[in-house]
Scaffold this motif. Structure first.
Motif, short mmCIF file in Angstrom:
data_model
loop_
_atom_site.label_atom_id
_atom_site.label_comp_id
_atom_site.label_asym_id
_atom_site.label_seq_id
_atom_site.Cartn_x
_atom_site.Cartn_y
_atom_site.Cartn_z
N HIS A 108 37.64 -12.33 18.65
CA HIS A 108 36.75 -11.54 19.48
C HIS A 108 35.45 -11.44 18.72
O HIS A 108 35.43 -10.98 17.58
CB HIS A 108 37.40 -10.15 19.66
N ASN A 109 34.36 -11.87 19.35
CA ASN A 109 33.10 -11.93 18.63
C ASN A 109 32.73 -10.62 17.96
O ASN A 109 32.27 -10.60 16.83
CB ASN A 109 31.99 -12.36 19.58
N SER A 163 34.88 -10.00 14.78
CA SER A 163 34.58 -10.94 13.69
C SER A 163 33.25 -10.59 13.05
O SER A 163 33.10 -10.66 11.82
CB SER A 163 34.51 -12.38 14.18
N LEU A 164 32.29 -10.21 13.88
CA LEU A 164 30.98 -9.86 13.32
C LEU A 164 31.07 -8.59 12.48
O LEU A 164 30.44 -8.48 11.43
CB LEU A 164 29.96 -9.68 14.44
N ILE A 214 34.27 -12.25 31.06
CA ILE A 214 34.59 -13.68 31.06
C ILE A 214 35.66 -13.97 32.10
O ILE A 214 35.58 -14.96 32.85
CB ILE A 214 35.05 -14.13 29.67
N LEU A 236 28.69 -12.25 22.79
CA LEU A 236 28.79 -13.70 22.98
C LEU A 236 27.52 -14.41 22.54
O LEU A 236 26.44 -14.12 23.06
CB LEU A 236 28.99 -14.03 24.45
N PRO A 237 27.62 -15.39 21.65
CA PRO A 237 26.42 -16.15 21.32
C PRO A 237 26.00 -17.08 22.46
O PRO A 237 24.91 -17.61 22.46
CB PRO A 237 26.83 -16.95 20.08
N THR A 238 26.89 -17.24 23.43
CA THR A 238 26.56 -18.15 24.53
C THR A 238 26.20 -17.40 25.82
O THR A 238 26.11 -18.02 26.88
CB THR A 238 27.75 -19.08 24.84
N ALA A 292 23.54 -16.37 27.03
CA ALA A 292 22.35 -16.90 27.71
C ALA A 292 22.59 -18.29 28.27
O ALA A 292 21.79 -18.79 29.07
CB ALA A 292 21.17 -16.93 26.74
N LEU A 293 23.67 -18.91 27.86
CA LEU A 293 23.92 -20.29 28.30
C LEU A 293 24.92 -20.37 29.42
O LEU A 293 25.23 -21.46 29.92
CB LEU A 293 24.43 -21.12 27.11
N LEU A 294 25.47 -19.22 29.81
CA LEU A 294 26.48 -19.25 30.86
C LEU A 294 25.84 -19.58 32.20
O LEU A 294 24.63 -19.50 32.37
CB LEU A 294 27.19 -17.89 30.94
N ALA A 296 23.44 -17.13 33.40
CA ALA A 296 23.29 -16.41 32.14
C ALA A 296 23.70 -14.95 32.34
O ALA A 296 23.31 -14.32 33.32
CB ALA A 296 21.85 -16.49 31.65
#
Lengths: 340, 340
Positions: free
Chosen positions: B73-74, B77-78, B254, B279-281, B283-285, B288
């Motif tokens: 889970h982001n 982990s962070l 998600i 999520l680092p992604t 903006a890429l979904l 977005a």
DNA sequence: GAAGAGTACGAAAACGATTTCGTAATTAAA
DNA sequence: TTTAATTACGAAATCGTTTTCGTACTCTTC
């Protein structure tokens, strides 16, 4: 009555310390009746043996270490999950050390662990291939360890890896069949075993399909975020025609996506990309990312199982056998990012 | 000559064990010349003190535990990254325990840690609010601990959280202004502090803008993946008109994306969604994802700092002061998923 | 030059368990 | 009945440190 210990417990029971200790360990020397009494009072008074006294005497810590390059990374978190599932079952504790991809940091951690703090170590190497002295010190000290994903092949230790060569070959073949003309391999460095095997598969596929060498690009983006962004951006300007990218790690694929968005490169029209990745959102990206997905949880489990096996066998005479070398299969998911 | 220890070292130096120990700890009792000799030989023979003997005697382990609901889970982990950055600096070791959102598992872990294995604990609670006996046992035993993100507000322990109420209010206000008519809050359970505060902000905003109560939906999806998929899917069929979803955690957002893809709901046209997420992604979904992003790394750092502070102050008389209660700000990122 | 302070070290206790060894008491075998 | 084996426990050593306490010795100070 600050802390309960075996001495107070023994006094309370009118028994000797040794009898209590044996009773708690279910020794055959102690009769059932006494054992019951001891267990009962121990539970009632909430007695828990001091782990350090125990470790000191037994020379075992019931603890393993996991040494990884980074943690904020789907692959490694999933591996830890797998490791933890086994460790928890065997009532082992798990120490985490993060090396941030710095070989010196890894050496330092490993050297520290020579002091016996852990019974075994799981390593995904950040080390460069020309430096494995610290691994050999582990061997010398007799501390069991297992490599996972990124191994050092000059060291005699069990390994759990994936079929990186085949996966690399397969991914590249897929790019070729998707009509790509130029091919790029995105790498962190040329010192990491898993990544190099992927590259070998990449190169082998290109060779087999007789791709002109001048159309083949190896991009070593490095582990520094800012720098790697720049390196990839530079590579993409000007954009090679019909470029197919095989990214060896998730992070670089994500960066590529960001860059494409920024400088308006259309995926998969102008650029196709496939990447090793455990992203749970790969299918939701714009466009959905084709991936090679490693069985990360299983890698963790298998590595832990191997480690506990060698912890258990420690000191025993080993039959001369080949080193355990588990190779798991990755799964390829073809999605829009490599569509024709 | 299997293992070096202080006794052998002392013999080698023709000094007593106590002198060597004091020299290694730079005691004023030992003259400089002797210290140098000791240090030199210790280094040469690669002497490292046995950590268990040391912990046993000193009654301190130089180890902390991190107890979290999940690791893949982001956010978590962070946080661990942040914790590790501080622990590493202070030469502390970090044990990880994963509770998989099971309160009983958390209790079991915490109760085990009463044995003194660690000097302090960082907890993101999986516990239900009606069960905090294990936390009180920690207090009683005098083991320092700090809550982060998910706290138990009935327990007197330092906390590091984010401005969940405000962020929830802000996100909901954004949905309202984006012309949503129905509003749904996606929650894991109603027993988690952070999530409840988000819900309170959500409800407060709806009240302030006088949204009709029948247009407000609270979806408790639970922590089981399969089940939560089903619950969300059921909620979306039939689809409330102009639905605005505020997801309290990344995972549910998600899942919502996956379901929308599956049953062909268009985001943001038919459904707008904003979620807490690291999520680092994001903006890429496709599209977005609008997010509220917590400063996860800082949360880890701050929590670790508080913990080490209370470890240091342990036993000392505390000035009667309010409990440390750090509240960090989340950042809102408006993206396509909530576009009008 | 006697008393007090300071310096530099060593002996031994302590931390809390585990394990080896010894030994009374009971039981079984000869 | 004597000897041998078994049962059930306790004393003490041990793991490798740290820390307390004691003590020679030197150096001041009056």
């Amino acid at each position: 009555m600050e802390n309960m210990n075996i001495k107070k417990l023994a006094k309370e029971l009118n028994l000797s310390v040794s009898t209590v200790s044996k009773a708690l360990h279910d020794s055959y020397e102690i009769k059932a009746e006494t054992k019951e009494k001891v267990l009962a009072l121990a539970k009632q008074l909430n007695y828990q043996p001091n782990p350090f006294a125990s470790s000191l005497r037994r020379n075992s810590s019931k603890t393993i270490a996991v040494v990884i390059p980074e943690i904020a990374h789907n692959f490694f978190s999933l591996v830890i999950n797998g490791i933890e599932s086994i460790a928890e079952e065997l009532k082992y504790h798990v120490l985490i050390y993060i090396t941030h991809e710095i070989p010196e940091k890894e050496e330092q951690v490993i050297r520290h662990l020579l002091n016996g703090r852990v019974d075994g170590i799981l390593i995904s190497s950040s080390g460069t291939s020309n430096n494995n002295a610290h691994y050999h010190e582990l061997v010398q000290k007799g501390i069991p360890f297992v490599f996972f994903d990124r191994a050092n092949f000059d060291v005699d230790a069990p390994r759990v890896t994936t079929d990186d060569y085949q996966a690399g070959f397969q991914a590249t073949e897929h790019l070729i069949k998707s009509q790509c003309k130029h091919f790029a391999f995105l790498s962190l460095s040329n010192q990491m075993s898993a990544i190099n095997h992927r590259k070998d598969g990449f190169l082998a596929a290109l060779k087999q399909y007789q791709i002109e060498p001048s159309h083949v690009h190896i991009i070593e983006a490095g582990t520094d975020e800012t720098l790697s962004f720049q390196i990839i951006r530079d590579f993409l300007q000007p954009l090679p025609v019909s470029l197919g990218i095989f990214s060896s790690v998730e992070k670089l694929a994500i960066q590529t996506y960001h860059i494409c968005k920024e400088i308006n490169i259309k995926i998969p029209k102008q650029l196709k990309i496939i990447s090793f990745s455990n992203l749970p959102t790969a299918a939701l990206l714009n466009p959905a990312l084709s991936t090679l997905t490693q069985p990360a949880f299983s890698i963790g489990k298998e590595a832990a199982l191997l480690l506990f096996q060698s912890i258990k066998n420690k000191g025993k005479i080993q039959p001369i056998t080949t080193l355990p070398n588990v190779v798991l299969k990755s799964t390829i998911f073809i999605r829009e990012s490599t569509k024709m």
